[in-house]
Design a protein around this motif. Structure first.
Motif, PDB file in Angstrom:
ATOM      1  N   LEU A 106      34.375  43.184  42.509  1.00 36.92           N
ATOM      2  CA  LEU A 106      34.514  44.625  42.699  1.00 36.92           C
ATOM      3  C   LEU A 106      34.225  45.008  44.144  1.00 36.92           C
ATOM      4  O   LEU A 106      34.967  45.790  44.745  1.00 36.92           O
ATOM      5  CB  LEU A 106      33.589  45.387  41.748  1.00 36.92           C
ATOM      6  N   ASP A 107      33.169  44.448  44.712  1.00 35.27           N
ATOM      7  CA  ASP A 107      32.844  44.739  46.110  1.00 35.27           C
ATOM      8  C   ASP A 107      33.961  44.294  47.041  1.00 35.27           C
ATOM      9  O   ASP A 107      34.333  45.019  47.971  1.00 35.27           O
ATOM     10  CB  ASP A 107      31.536  44.062  46.517  1.00 35.27           C
ATOM     11  N   VAL A 150      40.461  47.330  41.625  1.00 36.13           N
ATOM     12  CA  VAL A 150      39.199  48.071  41.554  1.00 36.13           C
ATOM     13  C   VAL A 150      39.046  48.685  40.163  1.00 36.13           C
ATOM     14  O   VAL A 150      37.989  48.583  39.535  1.00 36.13           O
ATOM     15  CB  VAL A 150      39.128  49.159  42.644  1.00 36.13           C
ATOM     16  N   LYS A 168      36.923  46.698  46.666  1.00 35.14           N
ATOM     17  CA  LYS A 168      36.662  47.977  47.319  1.00 35.14           C
ATOM     18  C   LYS A 168      36.752  47.842  48.838  1.00 35.14           C
ATOM     19  O   LYS A 168      37.265  48.733  49.516  1.00 35.14           O
ATOM     20  CB  LYS A 168      35.282  48.507  46.923  1.00 35.14           C
ATOM     21  N   GLU A 169      36.251  46.735  49.353  1.00 34.24           N
ATOM     22  CA  GLU A 169      36.319  46.510  50.796  1.00 34.24           C
ATOM     23  C   GLU A 169      37.767  46.377  51.263  1.00 34.24           C
ATOM     24  O   GLU A 169      38.160  46.944  52.282  1.00 34.24           O
ATOM     25  CB  GLU A 169      35.540  45.250  51.166  1.00 34.24           C
ATOM     26  N   LYS A 210      44.107  49.150  44.378  1.00 31.62           N
ATOM     27  CA  LYS A 210      43.549  50.203  43.526  1.00 31.62           C
ATOM     28  C   LYS A 210      43.423  49.729  42.081  1.00 31.62           C
ATOM     29  O   LYS A 210      42.431  50.003  41.402  1.00 31.62           O
ATOM     30  CB  LYS A 210      44.421  51.451  43.569  1.00 31.62           C
TER      31      LYS A 210
END
Length: 77
Positions: free
Chosen positions: A19-20, A51, A23-24, A48
């Motif tokens: 997830l990190d 995520v 998002k990055e 998108k």
């Protein structure tokens, strides 16, 4: 990060790491759009979705844990 991930088979820590990363990557892609350097606009949509998939899996696990806790409390009462 254009690889297919089986979200259900990941541990919680691996899922949070994915997830990190997603998002990055999404942040970097959005920055590239603003600066006009993004060549592949479809990659933004994919990022998108990655995520969203990771967040959905985390939420499903949270709900399952709450249900298990609730049934344990009901049997102990």
């Amino acid at each position: 990060m254009a690889r297919k991930t089986n979200w259900q088979n990941l541990s919680d820590s691996d899922l949070l790491e994915q997830l990190d990363e997603a998002k990055e990557e999404l942040f970097k892609l959005r920055f590239q759009i603003v600066t006009g350097r993004l060549d592949n606009n479809a990659r933004l949509k994919q990022a998108k979705k990655e995520v969203a998939r990771a967040m959905t899996e985390l939420r499903m696990r949270e709900i399952q844990a709450a249900e298990v806790l609730q049934t344990q409390e009901a049997t102990n009462a």
